[in-house]
Design a protein around this motif. Structure first.
Motif, PDB file in Angstrom:
ATOM      1  N   SER A   1     -63.732 -92.834  41.626  1.00  0.00           N
ATOM      2  CA  SER A   1     -64.356 -91.767  40.940  1.00  0.00           C
ATOM      3  C   SER A   1     -63.670 -90.654  41.181  1.00  0.00           C
ATOM      4  CB  SER A   1     -65.481 -92.838  40.876  1.00  0.00           C
ATOM      5  OG  SER A   1     -66.442 -92.312  42.259  1.00  0.00           O
ATOM      6  N   ASP A   2     -63.830 -90.526  42.841  1.00  0.00           N
ATOM      7  CA  ASP A   2     -64.695 -88.893  43.123  1.00  0.00           C
ATOM      8  C   ASP A   2     -62.770 -88.089  43.555  1.00  0.00           C
ATOM      9  OD1 ASP A   2     -66.834 -88.938  44.183  1.00  0.00           O
ATOM     10  OD2 ASP A   2     -66.423 -89.079  46.607  1.00  0.00           O
ATOM     11  N   LEU A   3     -61.997 -89.230  43.256  1.00  0.00           N
ATOM     12  CA  LEU A   3     -60.608 -88.342  43.156  1.00  0.00           C
ATOM     13  C   LEU A   3     -60.179 -88.309  41.912  1.00  0.00           C
ATOM     14  CD1 LEU A   3     -58.504 -90.988  46.357  1.00  0.00           C
ATOM     15  CD2 LEU A   3     -59.317 -87.772  46.257  1.00  0.00           C
ATOM     16  N   LEU A   4     -60.594 -88.865  40.922  1.00  0.00           N
ATOM     17  CA  LEU A   4     -60.425 -88.294  39.461  1.00  0.00           C
ATOM     18  C   LEU A   4     -61.317 -87.119  39.003  1.00  0.00           C
ATOM     19  CD1 LEU A   4     -60.483 -92.415  38.228  1.00  0.00           C
ATOM     20  CD2 LEU A   4     -58.567 -91.101  38.567  1.00  0.00           C
ATOM     21  N   ARG A   5     -61.762 -87.939  39.611  1.00  0.00           N
ATOM     22  CA  ARG A   5     -63.234 -86.555  39.178  1.00  0.00           C
ATOM     23  C   ARG A   5     -62.517 -84.866  39.519  1.00  0.00           C
ATOM     24  NH1 ARG A   5     -67.497 -88.137  41.319  1.00  0.00           N
ATOM     25  NH2 ARG A   5     -67.905 -89.010  40.286  1.00  0.00           N
TER      26      ARG A   5
ATOM     27  N   LEU B   1     -53.660 -88.192  47.766  1.00  0.00           N
ATOM     28  CA  LEU B   1     -55.281 -87.871  48.517  1.00  0.00           C
ATOM     29  C   LEU B   1     -56.309 -88.875  49.243  1.00  0.00           C
ATOM     30  CD1 LEU B   1     -56.235 -84.824  46.018  1.00  0.00           C
ATOM     31  CD2 LEU B   1     -55.524 -84.856  49.112  1.00  0.00           C
ATOM     32  N   LEU B   2     -55.591 -90.406  48.665  1.00  0.00           N
ATOM     33  CA  LEU B   2     -56.388 -91.638  48.873  1.00  0.00           C
ATOM     34  C   LEU B   2     -56.638 -91.783  50.688  1.00  0.00           C
ATOM     35  CD1 LEU B   2     -54.445 -94.135  46.479  1.00  0.00           C
ATOM     36  CD2 LEU B   2     -56.608 -93.746  46.922  1.00  0.00           C
ATOM     37  N   GLY B   3     -55.968 -91.392  51.062  1.00  0.00           N
ATOM     38  CA  GLY B   3     -56.073 -91.691  52.688  1.00  0.00           C
ATOM     39  C   GLY B   3     -56.926 -90.115  53.092  1.00  0.00           C
ATOM     40  N   ASP B   4     -57.436 -89.428  52.023  1.00  0.00           N
ATOM     41  CA  ASP B   4     -57.657 -88.149  52.732  1.00  0.00           C
ATOM     42  C   ASP B   4     -56.588 -87.313  53.477  1.00  0.00           C
ATOM     43  OD1 ASP B   4     -59.827 -85.550  52.326  1.00  0.00           O
ATOM     44  OD2 ASP B   4     -60.697 -86.860  54.120  1.00  0.00           O
ATOM     45  N   PRO B   5     -55.820 -86.936  52.896  1.00  0.00           N
ATOM     46  CA  PRO B   5     -54.858 -85.961  54.397  1.00  0.00           C
ATOM     47  C   PRO B   5     -54.739 -85.164  54.107  1.00  0.00           C
ATOM     48  CG  PRO B   5     -53.946 -86.451  52.154  1.00  0.00           C
ATOM     49  CD  PRO B   5     -55.116 -87.347  52.505  1.00  0.00           C
TER      50      PRO B   5
ATOM     51  N   ALA C   1     -48.080 -86.905  49.860  1.00  0.00           N
ATOM     52  CA  ALA C   1     -47.352 -86.461  49.374  1.00  0.00           C
ATOM     53  C   ALA C   1     -46.498 -86.458  47.226  1.00  0.00           C
ATOM     54  CB  ALA C   1     -45.417 -86.541  49.739  1.00  0.00           C
ATOM     55  N   VAL C   2     -46.555 -85.325  46.757  1.00  0.00           N
ATOM     56  CA  VAL C   2     -45.866 -85.367  45.484  1.00  0.00           C
ATOM     57  C   VAL C   2     -44.513 -84.911  45.217  1.00  0.00           C
ATOM     58  CG1 VAL C   2     -46.449 -85.603  42.680  1.00  0.00           C
ATOM     59  CG2 VAL C   2     -48.839 -85.764  44.929  1.00  0.00           C
ATOM     60  N   ILE C   3     -43.224 -86.000  45.294  1.00  0.00           N
ATOM     61  CA  ILE C   3     -41.841 -86.191  45.507  1.00  0.00           C
ATOM     62  C   ILE C   3     -41.653 -86.206  43.959  1.00  0.00           C
ATOM     63  CG2 ILE C   3     -40.141 -85.904  46.657  1.00  0.00           C
ATOM     64  CD1 ILE C   3     -41.939 -84.695  47.993  1.00  0.00           C
ATOM     65  N   GLU C   4     -41.216 -85.043  42.732  1.00  0.00           N
ATOM     66  CA  GLU C   4     -41.036 -84.995  41.710  1.00  0.00           C
ATOM     67  C   GLU C   4     -41.744 -85.770  40.947  1.00  0.00           C
ATOM     68  OE1 GLU C   4     -37.079 -86.989  42.328  1.00  0.00           O
ATOM     69  OE2 GLU C   4     -35.958 -85.320  42.578  1.00  0.00           O
TER      70      GLU C   4
END
Length: 298
Positions: A114-118, A146-150, A81-84
């Motif tokens: 690195s994958d997430l930042l890309r 997305l770190l835990g690949d939800p 989640a990204v809240i506010e």
């Protein structure tokens, strides 16, 4: 149908105030779901219940078929989640911030930093987060979620405060995440953005789910004509004898086909009413949304 999220009679009360009332919501897997409503409708409270941050007064929540209230630990790895506006360490760069949060995960795994930042367009950026623009912080927030690949991602007004270029980049990122198989619950007051990116929509008002369905069903075409005259009161009196009319700001909206425009103009001119402007009304998601709020259905 398999649902990413399902609620049954979900309610939340604070003392005598009912914030969410008997919410029955079904969000299919893999869709972008626009969760809409005016301020105070109960959206934020609903999101917090779905995320396990607020305990419901009654009802049930199922995440990918599992009871989130009976065993919250079993579904916590399913959601991000990204809240506010997300908060990060301002003296660290994007990679360093993500590395810190990755170490805090109970169940590490998923894509590399690195994958997430890309994915979010921040690869190679060495600037400290304290100097990031709002759009960059929002994208970093999505990367951290997305770190835990939800499989399910909650985005609460992710375009709020962004400039047009930032909004376009955010919507493109949401589409890419959806194409990659993520289910996204997206809240926004920018209904045009919702129309462009969401597959389905739910509208909450006064804690009650007023409508839910495909976005295209909320934006079905309606023919109408907008008229600006020199004498609104007299024009309304004349037009209401033959048409269904309403006032929107200083314009009269006539619910009829565009082909009736010449007849309407001739009638107004014959009544010595100045016709200042006539144009067709495009019926996007805004019309459907306000109809639901006023009447409970589009």
């Amino acid at each position: 149908m398999n649902f990413a999220i399902e609620t049954r009679q979900l309610s939340k009360r604070y003392a005598d105030k009912v914030v969410v009332s008997d919410l029955n919501l079904q969000i299919p897997l893999g869709c972008v779901f626009g969760f809409l409503g005016p301020n105070g409708a109960g959206k934020t409270t609903t999101l917090r219940m779905l995320l396990g941050l607020v305990k419901p007064t009654s009802g049930n929540i199922f995440i990918r078929g599992r009871n989130a209230l009976a065993d919250p630990a079993t579904v916590s790895d399913e959601v991000g989640a990204v809240i506010e506006v997300p908060t990060f360490f301002p003296y660290l760069n994007a990679s360093e911030n993500l590395a810190f949060f990755a170490n805090c995960l109970v169940k590490p795994g998923g894509r590399t930093i690195s994958d997430l930042l890309r994915l979010v367009g921040l690869d190679g950026v060495k600037t400290k987060v304290g100097k990031f623009s709002l759009g960059m912080k929002q994208r970093l927030g999505i990367a951290s979620a997305l770190l835990g690949d939800p499989r399910i991602l909650f985005l609460d007004e992710p375009t709020n405060g962004l400039d047009p270029a930032g909004i376009r980049e955010m919507l493109e990122l949401i589409r890419n995440l959806s194409n990659a198989g993520k289910t996204i619950i997206y809240t926004s007051h920018l209904l045009g953005d919702v129309q462009s990116v969401c597959d389905r929509v739910g509208i909450l008002d006064q804690g009650i789910l007023r409508w839910t369905g495909k976005t295209e069903d909320l934006t079905r075409t309606r023919e109408a004509i907008s008229i600006h005259t020199g004498d609104e009161e007299k024009a309304l009196r004349i037009l209401s004898e033959a048409f269904q009319v309403r006032v929107d700001e200083n314009r009269i909206i006539v619910e009829t086909a565009l082909s009736d425009a010449p007849v309407i103009v001739r009638a107004l001119v014959a009544a010595e009413i100045d016709v200042l402007e006539v144009r067709p009304v495009s019926s996007g998601i805004e019309e459907g949304f306000f109809d639901v709020i006023k009447e409970g259905q589009p």
